[in-house]
Write a protein that holds these residues in place. Structure first.
Motif, PDB file in Angstrom:
ATOM      1  N   TYR A   1      -9.563 -15.471  -1.139  1.00  0.00           N
ATOM      2  CA  TYR A   1     -10.160 -16.702  -0.592  1.00  0.00           C
ATOM      3  C   TYR A   1      -9.369 -17.890  -1.133  1.00  0.00           C
ATOM      4  CZ  TYR A   1     -13.803 -20.131   0.606  1.00  0.00           C
ATOM      5  OH  TYR A   1     -14.512 -21.186   1.133  1.00  0.00           O
TER       6      TYR A   1
ATOM      7  N   TYR B   1      -8.973 -22.004  -1.305  1.00  0.00           N
ATOM      8  CA  TYR B   1      -9.453 -23.368  -1.070  1.00  0.00           C
ATOM      9  C   TYR B   1      -8.823 -24.281  -2.120  1.00  0.00           C
ATOM     10  CZ  TYR B   1     -12.833 -22.662  -4.888  1.00  0.00           C
ATOM     11  OH  TYR B   1     -13.416 -22.404  -6.104  1.00  0.00           O
TER      12      TYR B   1
ATOM     13  N   ASP C   1     -17.557 -26.399   3.606  1.00  0.00           N
ATOM     14  CA  ASP C   1     -17.020 -25.035   3.597  1.00  0.00           C
ATOM     15  C   ASP C   1     -16.474 -24.772   4.998  1.00  0.00           C
ATOM     16  OD1 ASP C   1     -17.814 -24.678   0.941  1.00  0.00           O
ATOM     17  OD2 ASP C   1     -19.822 -24.102   1.546  1.00  0.00           O
TER      18      ASP C   1
ATOM     19  N   GLU D   1     -13.039 -23.798   5.631  1.00  0.00           N
ATOM     20  CA  GLU D   1     -11.713 -23.163   5.635  1.00  0.00           C
ATOM     21  C   GLU D   1     -11.592 -22.317   6.900  1.00  0.00           C
ATOM     22  OE1 GLU D   1     -13.733 -22.958   2.813  1.00  0.00           O
ATOM     23  OE2 GLU D   1     -12.639 -24.620   1.923  1.00  0.00           O
TER      24      GLU D   1
ATOM     25  N   ILE E   1     -23.665 -19.997   5.570  1.00  0.00           N
ATOM     26  CA  ILE E   1     -23.482 -19.844   4.126  1.00  0.00           C
ATOM     27  C   ILE E   1     -24.874 -19.699   3.504  1.00  0.00           C
ATOM     28  CG2 ILE E   1     -22.509 -20.866   2.013  1.00  0.00           C
ATOM     29  CD1 ILE E   1     -20.305 -20.884   3.991  1.00  0.00           C
TER      30      ILE E   1
ATOM     31  N   GLN F   1     -21.266 -27.445   8.488  1.00  0.00           N
ATOM     32  CA  GLN F   1     -19.950 -27.584   7.832  1.00  0.00           C
ATOM     33  C   GLN F   1     -19.001 -28.484   8.635  1.00  0.00           C
ATOM     34  OE1 GLN F   1     -19.993 -26.536   4.804  1.00  0.00           O
ATOM     35  NE2 GLN F   1     -21.909 -25.414   5.126  1.00  0.00           N
TER      36      GLN F   1
ATOM     37  N   THR G   1     -22.836 -18.128  -3.465  1.00  0.00           N
ATOM     38  CA  THR G   1     -22.725 -18.498  -2.052  1.00  0.00           C
ATOM     39  C   THR G   1     -22.124 -17.326  -1.269  1.00  0.00           C
ATOM     40  OG1 THR G   1     -20.637 -19.624  -2.468  1.00  0.00           O
ATOM     41  CG2 THR G   1     -22.586 -21.006  -2.380  1.00  0.00           C
TER      42      THR G   1
ATOM     43  N   ARG H   1     -20.828 -15.507   1.975  1.00  0.00           N
ATOM     44  CA  ARG H   1     -20.066 -15.978   3.145  1.00  0.00           C
ATOM     45  C   ARG H   1     -19.497 -14.791   3.902  1.00  0.00           C
ATOM     46  NH1 ARG H   1     -17.176 -20.855   0.661  1.00  0.00           N
ATOM     47  NH2 ARG H   1     -18.735 -21.440  -0.853  1.00  0.00           N
TER      48      ARG H   1
END
Ligand SMILES: O=C(O)CCC(=O)C(=O)O
Length: 286
Positions: free
Chosen positions: A146, A148, A198, A200, A209, A257, A278, A280
């Motif tokens: 992931y 970010y 969030d 991405e 989420i 988001q 969180t 996802r």
């Protein structure tokens, strides 16, 4: 920006009702800057005196050039329920809050187990090429990495059994499936997460989420994205604040988001540790 918002709020909510002058519109004697002026004929008060001598006090009221704009009052969500926080512009932004998702005793032992047993570490992010340490600890679970804030958490498929149990119960409660989990540990009130969405690409469009909180209560804030004509100025946007307490589940869905940002700000009074999980879904093809 904060200062601008505070000034706007004072003008909007605390100011006295505006007095409309009767009769002909007064002229500003020295340009637009003078909103209230004192009569030029009145001499200065004698030292130590409390009243003006030698003539009546007179004031000229000048309407502000622009109408005063109200800062929207922040909404507070504290009770379990489904909240449509905005109808657009991208579509409905929806929050589902369940304050007693976990019974107190379960929340207690899960919190202490996860605090002691997860592989917490501090991630380094990059902004315009400059490195900074995140002001909290994190760990990541998922078959895929992931990325970010220009740094990547590596794939980790070794789910802790408590996390697998929680994932299953959140999936059965929400009817959604989640293949990944970002865990955040706020060690005290100085730890935080800055304004972000969030969004991405790997989360796909309109991501759902599911966020579970354990430990001390922290304030989760949301602010609406300003319309393009505000060129990134958040002074007048809508805001929502949600205290997230031990055992609370918050689900963000729809266009949340796209149209909103969220944060957990630093606090300046004592806070104990808090874990936020969180859940996802990461899409491999995106
Ligand atoms: O700690 C929270 O409640 C929010 C965490 C968060 O915003 C995130 O992980 O993206």
């Amino acid at each position: 920006m904060g200062d601008k918002r505070q000034r706007a709020r004072v003008q909007g909510s605390w100011a006295q009702p505006r007095v409309r002058p009767t009769g002909p519109k007064p002229k500003c004697p020295s340009g637009a800057a003078a909103h209230v002026s004192q009569s030029a004929s009145a001499p200065a008060p004698a030292p130590g005196s409390t009243s003006w001598k030698g003539g009546p006090r007179s004031y000229e009221f000048q309407q502000p050039a622009k109408p005063i704009r109200e800062v929207p009052v922040e909404k507070v969500i504290e009770k379990s329920g489904v909240y449509d926080i905005s109808p657009g512009p991208s579509g409905v932004s929806r929050l589902r809050l369940l304050t007693d998702f976990l019974p107190q005793e379960d929340a207690d032992w899960m919190f202490s187990t996860l605090l002691a047993e997860l592989p917490w570490s501090q991630k380094t992010n990059y902004r315009q090429g400059d490195a900074y340490d995140e002001p909290r600890l994190t760990c990541w679970y998922g078959e895929l990495p992931y990325t970010y804030s220009n740094s990547t958490l590596q794939a980790n498929s070794q789910w802790h059994p408590v996390l697998s149990t929680l994932r299953a119960s959140i999936e059965s409660h929400s009817g959604r499936s989640f293949n990944s989990l970002l865990c955040n540990l706020y060690r005290d009130g100085h730890d935080s997460i800055a304004w972000h969405s969030d969004n991405e690409p790997s989360l796909g469009p309109r991501p759902v989420i599911a966020s579970l909180s354990l430990g001390d209560t922290r304030i989760f804030s949301l602010r609406k994205q300003p319309p393009p004509e505000e060129v990134g100025d958040y002074t007048y946007v809508e805001r929502v604040r949600i205290p997230l307490s031990h055992g609370t589940l918050l689900i963000m869905e729809g266009c949340t988001q796209d149209d909103w940002q969220h944060q957990v700000a630093k606090e300046y009074h004592d806070r104990g540790p808090r874990i936020n999980l969180t859940f996802r879904t990461i899409f491999p093809e995106l």
